[in-house]
Design a protein around this motif. Sequence first.
Motif, PDB file in Angstrom:
ATOM      1  N   GLY A 191      45.507  41.089  30.161  1.00 46.43           N
ATOM      2  CA  GLY A 191      45.658  39.793  30.795  1.00 46.43           C
ATOM      3  C   GLY A 191      45.406  39.851  32.291  1.00 46.43           C
ATOM      4  N   GLN A 192      45.875  40.948  32.926  1.00 44.60           N
ATOM      5  CA  GLN A 192      45.654  41.112  34.365  1.00 44.60           C
ATOM      6  C   GLN A 192      44.161  41.211  34.695  1.00 44.60           C
ATOM      7  OE1 GLN A 192      46.898  44.889  36.090  1.00 44.60           O
ATOM      8  NE2 GLN A 192      47.708  43.823  37.883  1.00 44.60           N
ATOM      9  N   VAL A 193      43.422  41.969  33.877  1.00 47.25           N
ATOM     10  CA  VAL A 193      41.976  42.111  34.101  1.00 47.25           C
ATOM     11  C   VAL A 193      41.269  40.768  33.917  1.00 47.25           C
ATOM     12  CG1 VAL A 193      39.866  43.175  33.225  1.00 47.25           C
ATOM     13  CG2 VAL A 193      41.946  44.548  33.470  1.00 47.25           C
ATOM     14  N   LEU A 194      41.649  40.045  32.884  1.00 47.69           N
ATOM     15  CA  LEU A 194      41.027  38.749  32.643  1.00 47.69           C
ATOM     16  C   LEU A 194      41.322  37.769  33.782  1.00 47.69           C
ATOM     17  CD1 LEU A 194      41.755  38.309  28.816  1.00 47.69           C
ATOM     18  CD2 LEU A 194      39.522  38.649  29.887  1.00 47.69           C
ATOM     19  N   TYR A 195      42.569  37.773  34.279  1.00 45.87           N
ATOM     20  CA  TYR A 195      42.934  36.875  35.366  1.00 45.87           C
ATOM     21  C   TYR A 195      42.112  37.171  36.613  1.00 45.87           C
ATOM     22  CZ  TYR A 195      45.589  34.551  39.024  1.00 45.87           C
ATOM     23  OH  TYR A 195      45.933  33.757  40.090  1.00 45.87           O
ATOM     24  N   ARG A 196      42.023  38.446  36.976  1.00 46.28           N
ATOM     25  CA  ARG A 196      41.309  38.815  38.204  1.00 46.28           C
ATOM     26  C   ARG A 196      39.814  38.504  38.109  1.00 46.28           C
ATOM     27  NH1 ARG A 196      44.108  44.703  39.659  1.00 46.28           N
ATOM     28  NH2 ARG A 196      46.107  43.840  40.424  1.00 46.28           N
ATOM     29  N   SER A 197      39.254  38.626  36.914  1.00 48.43           N
ATOM     30  CA  SER A 197      37.816  38.405  36.781  1.00 48.43           C
ATOM     31  C   SER A 197      37.452  36.930  36.666  1.00 48.43           C
ATOM     32  CB  SER A 197      37.277  39.169  35.559  1.00 48.43           C
ATOM     33  OG  SER A 197      37.913  38.705  34.370  1.00 48.43           O
ATOM     34  N   HIS A 198      38.384  36.073  36.226  1.00 50.03           N
ATOM     35  CA  HIS A 198      38.033  34.682  35.983  1.00 50.03           C
ATOM     36  C   HIS A 198      38.734  33.679  36.906  1.00 50.03           C
ATOM     37  CE1 HIS A 198      35.666  35.460  32.336  1.00 50.03           C
ATOM     38  NE2 HIS A 198      36.621  36.331  31.966  1.00 50.03           N
ATOM     39  N   TRP A 199      39.977  33.966  37.316  1.00 42.81           N
ATOM     40  CA  TRP A 199      40.750  32.929  38.008  1.00 42.81           C
ATOM     41  C   TRP A 199      41.263  33.323  39.397  1.00 42.81           C
ATOM     42  CZ3 TRP A 199      41.907  34.143  32.751  1.00 42.81           C
ATOM     43  CH2 TRP A 199      41.383  33.216  31.832  1.00 42.81           C
ATOM     44  N   ALA A 200      41.241  34.591  39.723  1.00 44.60           N
ATOM     45  CA  ALA A 200      41.817  35.022  41.002  1.00 44.60           C
ATOM     46  C   ALA A 200      41.076  34.439  42.200  1.00 44.60           C
ATOM     47  CB  ALA A 200      41.820  36.550  41.087  1.00 44.60           C
ATOM     48  N   ALA A 201      39.782  34.223  42.051  1.00 42.57           N
ATOM     49  CA  ALA A 201      38.990  33.697  43.171  1.00 42.57           C
ATOM     50  C   ALA A 201      39.492  32.334  43.613  1.00 42.57           C
ATOM     51  CB  ALA A 201      37.518  33.628  42.786  1.00 42.57           C
ATOM     52  N   CYS A 202      40.020  31.554  42.695  1.00 43.14           N
ATOM     53  CA  CYS A 202      40.519  30.214  43.036  1.00 43.14           C
ATOM     54  C   CYS A 202      42.037  30.187  43.222  1.00 43.14           C
ATOM     55  CB  CYS A 202      40.113  29.212  41.946  1.00 43.14           C
ATOM     56  SG  CYS A 202      38.329  28.901  41.835  1.00 43.14           S
ATOM     57  N   HIS A 203      42.741  30.883  42.363  1.00 42.05           N
ATOM     58  CA  HIS A 203      44.198  30.798  42.377  1.00 42.05           C
ATOM     59  C   HIS A 203      44.876  31.940  43.130  1.00 42.05           C
ATOM     60  CE1 HIS A 203      44.154  27.430  39.550  1.00 42.05           C
ATOM     61  NE2 HIS A 203      43.231  28.108  38.847  1.00 42.05           N
ATOM     62  N   GLY A 204      44.105  32.887  43.682  1.00 41.95           N
ATOM     63  CA  GLY A 204      44.693  33.998  44.422  1.00 41.95           C
ATOM     64  C   GLY A 204      44.975  35.181  43.524  1.00 41.95           C
ATOM     65  N   GLN A 205      45.039  36.382  44.127  1.00 44.96           N
ATOM     66  CA  GLN A 205      45.257  37.593  43.358  1.00 44.96           C
ATOM     67  C   GLN A 205      46.619  37.616  42.669  1.00 44.96           C
ATOM     68  OE1 GLN A 205      43.224  40.171  42.669  1.00 44.96           O
ATOM     69  NE2 GLN A 205      41.521  39.122  43.690  1.00 44.96           N
ATOM     70  N   LYS A 206      47.601  36.966  43.285  1.00 46.94           N
ATOM     71  CA  LYS A 206      48.944  36.945  42.705  1.00 46.94           C
ATOM     72  C   LYS A 206      49.386  35.541  42.332  1.00 46.94           C
ATOM     73  CE  LYS A 206      50.423  41.103  45.157  1.00 46.94           C
ATOM     74  NZ  LYS A 206      51.456  41.697  46.049  1.00 46.94           N
ATOM     75  N   GLY A 207      48.395  34.629  42.213  1.00 42.14           N
ATOM     76  CA  GLY A 207      48.703  33.262  41.806  1.00 42.14           C
ATOM     77  C   GLY A 207      49.257  32.396  42.903  1.00 42.14           C
ATOM     78  N   GLN A 208      49.102  32.824  44.181  1.00 42.85           N
ATOM     79  CA  GLN A 208      49.680  32.065  45.281  1.00 42.85           C
ATOM     80  C   GLN A 208      48.791  30.889  45.703  1.00 42.85           C
ATOM     81  OE1 GLN A 208      48.251  34.970  45.461  1.00 42.85           O
ATOM     82  NE2 GLN A 208      47.027  35.215  47.319  1.00 42.85           N
ATOM     83  N   GLY A 209      47.579  30.794  45.107  1.00 44.27           N
ATOM     84  CA  GLY A 209      46.686  29.679  45.454  1.00 44.27           C
ATOM     85  C   GLY A 209      45.735  30.006  46.583  1.00 44.27           C
TER      86      GLY A 209
END
Length: 333
Positions: free
Chosen positions: A315-333
Motif C-alpha cells: 500500500g505504501q508503494v502504491l500511495y507514493r507512486s500514484h497519490w503522493a505527488a498531490c497529497h504529500g508523502q505523509k498525506g499532509q497535502g
Amino acid sequence: GCLGCHKYRGRGGTIGPDITYVGDKTVHQFDFRHVEGEHTVENWLVTHFKSPSAVVPGTLMPDMGLTDQEAHDLAAYMMSLKRKSAPAAYTPLPQPLDPEPVSGETLYKMYCSACHGPDGVGAVVRVSKMFQGIDRPRELLTPSLRNEDTLAVASDDYLRAIIRTGRRGTSMLSWLHEGGLTPEEIDRVVAYIRSWQRTPPPLASISSKRGNPEYGRALYRSRCRNCHGSDGRGGIGVALRSTSLLSVATDEFLARTIVYGRANTAMPSWKHLTADEVSDLLAFLRTWEHRPPRKKAVLEKLAKGKPSRRSLRIGQVLYRSHWAACHGQKGQG
C-alpha cells in the motif's frame, strides 16, 4: 468471359481480336515458335488457352486456369466459328428467343469476369514474368469489385458511369456503344455487383454481455491481431489492451468501429461478421479491461482484521507512486 476482350458477331470488347470467324484461320496463320508438339490449329489453341503469355509473349490475355479438358473444349468451339458455306435453304431455322432478359449475373460472366474475376475479386495473371515485378503495367491492374469498402462508397450512378464511359488511361473501355451493352443491361450488371454488398448486423443486437470470450479470442487471432498485435498492445492499429480506452469506450462505439470501420485509417469495415461474432469479439476485448474491486468487497476484507506487514508495504508503494505527488508523502497535502 471472352466477350470482355473479344468481339463476336458485333458484340463484345475490342482489346483482343474479333473471334467471329476465327475458325477460318489456317495453320499457316499461327506462330508456332513457342508451341511444342504438332503444328495443328487445335494444338496451338489448346496451348494458348493453357498458357497465353508463353505462346504470345507480351499478350494481355490472362491465364484463366483452364483444365486440359476445358482448353480442348474451348479450342473445339473456336474452330467451329466459321463462315457458312452451305446454302441458306440447308441452314436450320434459328430457335425462338427467350423472352426473359439476360440476367445481370450472366452479363457479368460474359463481359466482365475475364478481367475482374468470376467472383469479382480481380483477375490473376499467373504466368507472364512481366506481371511478377513490383512495377506492373498500369493497364493490367484490374480492381476488385467485391470489396466492402468500395461498395460502401461507390454509388450505383458511379458504377453506371464507369461502365458506360470507361476509365481513361486504363484497359477499362466504354461499354455503351454499338456492339456493347445497352443501358438496361448496364443497370442489370450494376444490380448484380451491388448484390455482393453485405447488410451489416444491427448494432442494437450486439453486446459484450451476450458474447463468448473464448469464441472472441479465436476471432481476434484470425482477424485482428495482424494490425492490433497478438497481445492487443498495438501495431498498425491502435492498442486495444488499454484501460483508458476500454473504460470509456461503450459496446456501441466498439461495435460501430468494427462493423463500419474508421474513415481515413487502416481500419476496414467488417460488415460480413454476424451480430454474434461481433458480440464475441467485444466479450474478449472486455477481458482486457481493468475493473476495480467493489467498495463492499474492500470493506469486508478490511473488517476481517489487521492487514499484514506485506499489505502495508504494498500500500505504501502504491500511495507514493500514484497519490503522493498531490497529497504529500505523509498525506499532509
